[in-house]
Design a protein around this motif. Structure first.
Motif, PDB file in Angstrom:
ATOM      1  N   TYR A  60      -1.273  -0.328   6.109  1.00 16.48           N
ATOM      2  CA  TYR A  60       0.073  -0.482   5.569  1.00 16.48           C
ATOM      3  C   TYR A  60       1.129  -0.448   6.676  1.00 16.48           C
ATOM      4  O   TYR A  60       2.152  -1.133   6.590  1.00 16.48           O
ATOM      5  CB  TYR A  60       0.377   0.635   4.563  1.00 16.48           C
ATOM      6  CG  TYR A  60      -0.285   0.482   3.226  1.00 16.48           C
ATOM      7  CD1 TYR A  60      -0.334  -0.752   2.585  1.00 16.48           C
ATOM      8  CD2 TYR A  60      -0.859   1.581   2.579  1.00 16.48           C
ATOM      9  CE1 TYR A  60      -0.939  -0.886   1.342  1.00 16.48           C
ATOM     10  CE2 TYR A  60      -1.459   1.453   1.340  1.00 16.48           C
ATOM     11  CZ  TYR A  60      -1.501   0.208   0.719  1.00 16.48           C
ATOM     12  OH  TYR A  60      -2.093   0.081  -0.509  1.00 16.48           O
ATOM     13  N   GLU A  61       0.874   0.344   7.717  1.00 19.85           N
ATOM     14  CA  GLU A  61       1.862   0.485   8.777  1.00 19.85           C
ATOM     15  C   GLU A  61       2.137  -0.845   9.468  1.00 19.85           C
ATOM     16  O   GLU A  61       3.221  -1.049  10.037  1.00 19.85           O
ATOM     17  CB  GLU A  61       1.409   1.534   9.791  1.00 19.85           C
ATOM     18  CG  GLU A  61       2.501   1.992  10.732  1.00 19.85           C
ATOM     19  CD  GLU A  61       3.715   2.565  10.017  1.00 19.85           C
ATOM     20  OE1 GLU A  61       4.850   2.375  10.517  1.00 19.85           O
ATOM     21  OE2 GLU A  61       3.547   3.200   8.948  1.00 19.85           O
ATOM     22  N   LEU A  62       1.207  -1.773   9.404  1.00 19.63           N
ATOM     23  CA  LEU A  62       1.420  -3.107   9.974  1.00 19.63           C
ATOM     24  C   LEU A  62       2.597  -3.818   9.301  1.00 19.63           C
ATOM     25  O   LEU A  62       3.188  -4.732   9.883  1.00 19.63           O
ATOM     26  CB  LEU A  62       0.161  -3.953   9.830  1.00 19.63           C
ATOM     27  CG  LEU A  62      -1.078  -3.438  10.581  1.00 19.63           C
ATOM     28  CD1 LEU A  62      -2.291  -4.293  10.226  1.00 19.63           C
ATOM     29  CD2 LEU A  62      -0.846  -3.437  12.090  1.00 19.63           C
ATOM     30  N   HIS A  63       2.949  -3.403   8.077  1.00 21.78           N
ATOM     31  CA  HIS A  63       4.068  -4.000   7.340  1.00 21.78           C
ATOM     32  C   HIS A  63       5.375  -3.238   7.549  1.00 21.78           C
ATOM     33  O   HIS A  63       6.418  -3.651   7.039  1.00 21.78           O
ATOM     34  CB  HIS A  63       3.740  -4.057   5.843  1.00 21.78           C
ATOM     35  CG  HIS A  63       2.528  -4.869   5.522  1.00 21.78           C
ATOM     36  ND1 HIS A  63       2.519  -6.243   5.538  1.00 21.78           N
ATOM     37  CD2 HIS A  63       1.264  -4.487   5.201  1.00 21.78           C
ATOM     38  CE1 HIS A  63       1.314  -6.677   5.226  1.00 21.78           C
ATOM     39  NE2 HIS A  63       0.541  -5.630   5.010  1.00 21.78           N
ATOM     40  N   TYR A  64       5.319  -2.136   8.267  1.00 20.20           N
ATOM     41  CA  TYR A  64       6.520  -1.343   8.542  1.00 20.20           C
ATOM     42  C   TYR A  64       6.889  -1.516  10.015  1.00 20.20           C
ATOM     43  O   TYR A  64       7.274  -2.591  10.448  1.00 20.20           O
ATOM     44  CB  TYR A  64       6.280   0.130   8.175  1.00 20.20           C
ATOM     45  CG  TYR A  64       6.147   0.391   6.697  1.00 20.20           C
ATOM     46  CD1 TYR A  64       7.268   0.480   5.870  1.00 20.20           C
ATOM     47  CD2 TYR A  64       4.897   0.557   6.103  1.00 20.20           C
ATOM     48  CE1 TYR A  64       7.154   0.720   4.503  1.00 20.20           C
ATOM     49  CE2 TYR A  64       4.773   0.808   4.734  1.00 20.20           C
ATOM     50  CZ  TYR A  64       5.904   0.880   3.947  1.00 20.20           C
ATOM     51  OH  TYR A  64       5.784   1.124   2.602  1.00 20.20           O
ATOM     52  N   GLY A  66       4.853  -1.198  12.565  1.00 21.71           N
ATOM     53  CA  GLY A  66       3.748  -1.678  13.371  1.00 21.71           C
ATOM     54  C   GLY A  66       3.084  -0.564  14.160  1.00 21.71           C
ATOM     55  O   GLY A  66       3.506   0.600  14.130  1.00 21.71           O
ATOM     56  N   ASP A  72       1.492  -8.249  16.228  1.00 22.24           N
ATOM     57  CA  ASP A  72       2.137  -8.451  14.929  1.00 22.24           C
ATOM     58  C   ASP A  72       1.436  -9.524  14.110  1.00 22.24           C
ATOM     59  O   ASP A  72       1.637  -9.608  12.887  1.00 22.24           O
ATOM     60  CB  ASP A  72       3.603  -8.836  15.128  1.00 22.24           C
ATOM     61  CG  ASP A  72       4.472  -7.671  15.568  1.00 22.24           C
ATOM     62  OD1 ASP A  72       4.049  -6.509  15.366  1.00 22.24           O
ATOM     63  OD2 ASP A  72       5.561  -7.912  16.122  1.00 22.24           O
ATOM     64  N   TRP A  74      -1.466  -9.530  13.207  1.00 29.46           N
ATOM     65  CA  TRP A  74      -2.416  -8.915  12.282  1.00 29.46           C
ATOM     66  C   TRP A  74      -1.811  -8.681  10.901  1.00 29.46           C
ATOM     67  O   TRP A  74      -2.537  -8.524   9.918  1.00 29.46           O
ATOM     68  CB  TRP A  74      -2.897  -7.571  12.841  1.00 29.46           C
ATOM     69  CG  TRP A  74      -4.012  -7.673  13.837  1.00 29.46           C
ATOM     70  CD1 TRP A  74      -3.976  -7.358  15.161  1.00 29.46           C
ATOM     71  CD2 TRP A  74      -5.345  -8.122  13.568  1.00 29.46           C
ATOM     72  NE1 TRP A  74      -5.204  -7.577  15.740  1.00 29.46           N
ATOM     73  CE2 TRP A  74      -6.061  -8.046  14.785  1.00 29.46           C
ATOM     74  CE3 TRP A  74      -6.004  -8.578  12.421  1.00 29.46           C
ATOM     75  CZ2 TRP A  74      -7.410  -8.410  14.868  1.00 29.46           C
ATOM     76  CZ3 TRP A  74      -7.347  -8.927  12.525  1.00 29.46           C
ATOM     77  CH2 TRP A  74      -8.038  -8.850  13.728  1.00 29.46           C
ATOM     78  N   GLU A  75      -0.489  -8.655  10.792  1.00 26.85           N
ATOM     79  CA  GLU A  75       0.134  -8.240   9.533  1.00 26.85           C
ATOM     80  C   GLU A  75      -0.366  -9.044   8.336  1.00 26.85           C
ATOM     81  O   GLU A  75      -0.661  -8.480   7.274  1.00 26.85           O
ATOM     82  CB  GLU A  75       1.659  -8.347   9.624  1.00 26.85           C
ATOM     83  CG  GLU A  75       2.347  -7.901   8.335  1.00 26.85           C
ATOM     84  CD  GLU A  75       3.861  -8.000   8.399  1.00 26.85           C
ATOM     85  OE1 GLU A  75       4.520  -7.603   7.422  1.00 26.85           O
ATOM     86  OE2 GLU A  75       4.396  -8.488   9.424  1.00 26.85           O
ATOM     87  N   TRP A  76      -0.445 -10.350   8.470  1.00 25.33           N
ATOM     88  CA  TRP A  76      -0.852 -11.199   7.348  1.00 25.33           C
ATOM     89  C   TRP A  76      -2.167 -11.915   7.627  1.00 25.33           C
ATOM     90  O   TRP A  76      -2.433 -12.965   7.044  1.00 25.33           O
ATOM     91  CB  TRP A  76       0.256 -12.207   7.013  1.00 25.33           C
ATOM     92  CG  TRP A  76       1.479 -11.522   6.484  1.00 25.33           C
ATOM     93  CD1 TRP A  76       2.685 -11.389   7.101  1.00 25.33           C
ATOM     94  CD2 TRP A  76       1.590 -10.835   5.229  1.00 25.33           C
ATOM     95  NE1 TRP A  76       3.543 -10.670   6.330  1.00 25.33           N
ATOM     96  CE2 TRP A  76       2.913 -10.313   5.168  1.00 25.33           C
ATOM     97  CE3 TRP A  76       0.722 -10.597   4.168  1.00 25.33           C
ATOM     98  CZ2 TRP A  76       3.365  -9.583   4.072  1.00 25.33           C
ATOM     99  CZ3 TRP A  76       1.181  -9.869   3.088  1.00 25.33           C
ATOM    100  CH2 TRP A  76       2.492  -9.370   3.044  1.00 25.33           C
ATOM    101  N   SER A 234       3.330   2.781  -0.690  1.00 25.24           N
ATOM    102  CA  SER A 234       3.118   1.473  -0.072  1.00 25.24           C
ATOM    103  C   SER A 234       2.338   0.546  -0.995  1.00 25.24           C
ATOM    104  O   SER A 234       2.641  -0.635  -1.108  1.00 25.24           O
ATOM    105  CB  SER A 234       2.386   1.632   1.263  1.00 25.24           C
ATOM    106  OG  SER A 234       3.169   2.362   2.183  1.00 25.24           O
TER     107      SER A 234
END
Length: 351
Positions: A60-64, A66, A72, A74-76, A234
């Motif tokens: 989830y932290e990848l969407h906040y 990072g 970045d 990796w987010e999607w 989240s």
């Protein structure tokens, strides 16, 4: 946020994947997915599973903000989203079971249409059913200075990004509930003044007790149930289908916050701390007394008036908060009464 220490094979495999570029991690991604499938199938308590909850928290932290040194891109990444969804499904099922138990015999209205005032009344009634251990009263009357510091460490995992998970709901709403959420969030973010953001006020409280106020500084110290409380937010905030749950979550947060924050502030005052430290709690005594009406009637109530089928999810979000808060409170109080720390690792003493 820095990458935390691993807590088992799942976080070890996840951090190995994230250390690479997405287009170079095919084999490791496949291994990660298989490992995640085995681990969620084998755990007896996903809410309390240290390895799973930390992995989900980092996904989830990848969407906040990072993770340090993690691309970045990796987010999607679809393969990584697949892994997250694999973990989310049993986590949500466990949350729904816990929420159902927390709600007890509480019954939904037996008709389709329900007014916003009636939704608020339902939520206030649900809040009144909370019979879990009172952490706020313990803090006010008994907590030692070291226990106050532990209390802040647990809260820091969320409070240093306070309001962010609920903000995901803004583009998923319209009309009255959207306006209500924006009004609440504007206060949470300090009305345009960064020094008045609630996250900034909490950081000031941490500094007053000699704690590190950098976001994520104490992730290694907190147990799975503390991470699960943030992961719940989240989960509900990042999934549009759960927009009812995130509004119910915020509504019950506001409805059950004012009096506990008064007690929390008193606990710090009991140890001689002044407004520099207690401002965060004192601010919530006043703000949440106003927010609870907006959140209950205009946000959650307005949403259910517009989309009646979301009532059950609104109550799921609210009940899940109560269930996890009760579990976390029980952990802290039982640890402290036994003369033990509630944290996984020791926090250095204040300088």
């Amino acid at each position: 946020m820095r990458i935390p220490d691993t807590r088992g094979p799942l976080t070890s495999a996840l951090f190995t994947v994230l250390a690479q570029a997405p287009d170079a991690a095919g084999t490791e991604l496949d291994r990660l997915y298989r490992l995640a499938a085995r681990q969620v199938a084998g755990t007896g308590d996903i809410i309390g599973d240290e390895d799973i909850q930390l992995a989900l928290f980092c996904l989830y932290e990848l969407h906040y903000s990072g993770l340090d040194s993690v691309s970045d891109n990796w987010e999607w990444e679809p393969a990584l989203i697949r892994v997250r969804q694999l973990v989310e499904e049993p986590f949500e099922a466990a949350l729904r079971a816990a929420a159902h138990q927390a709600a007890g015999d509480f019954e939904l209205p037996d008709r389709g249409a329900i007014t916003s005032d009636e939704v608020a009344d339902v939520l206030f009634g649900l809040a009144a059913m909370d019979t879990g251990p009172s952490l706020s009263r313990y803090v006010a009357r008994k907590a030692s200075l070291e226990q106050l510091r532990e209390f802040l460490v647990h809260k820091a995992v969320y409070q240093l990004k306070e309001a962010d998970p609920h903000t995901w709901a803004i583009p998923r709403l319209s009309g009255r509930p959207k306006a209500a959420l924006v009004e609440i969030q504007a206060d949470e973010y300090g009305g345009g003044r960064p020094e008045r953001m609630h996250s900034a006020l909490f950081a000031r409280t941490m500094r007053g007790l000699g704690l590190d106020d950098r976001y994520g500084a104490y992730v290694d110290a907190v147990p799975a149930v503390s991470l699960a409380s943030v992961n719940l937010m989240s989960l509900c905030g990042l999934n549009r289908r759960l927009r009812g749950a995130i509004t119910g979550h915020l509504a019950i947060y506001e409805m059950t916050s004012s009096q506990p924050n008064r007690f929390y502030g008193n606990g710090f005052r009991r140890h001689g701390f002044g407004a520099e430290v207690t401002h965060y709690f004192d601010e919530h005594v006043e703000a949440d007394a106003v927010h609870e009406q907006i959140a209950g009637r205009d946000l959650a109530g307005g949403l259910v008036e517009a989309e009646p089928h979301l009532l059950a999810d609104v109550l799921f979000g609210a009940s899940a908060v109560m269930a996890l808060d009760s579990r976390l409170s029980a952990h802290l109080i039982s640890s402290w009464e036994a003369g033990a720390s509630s944290l996984r690792t020791a926090v250095p003493a204040a300088a």
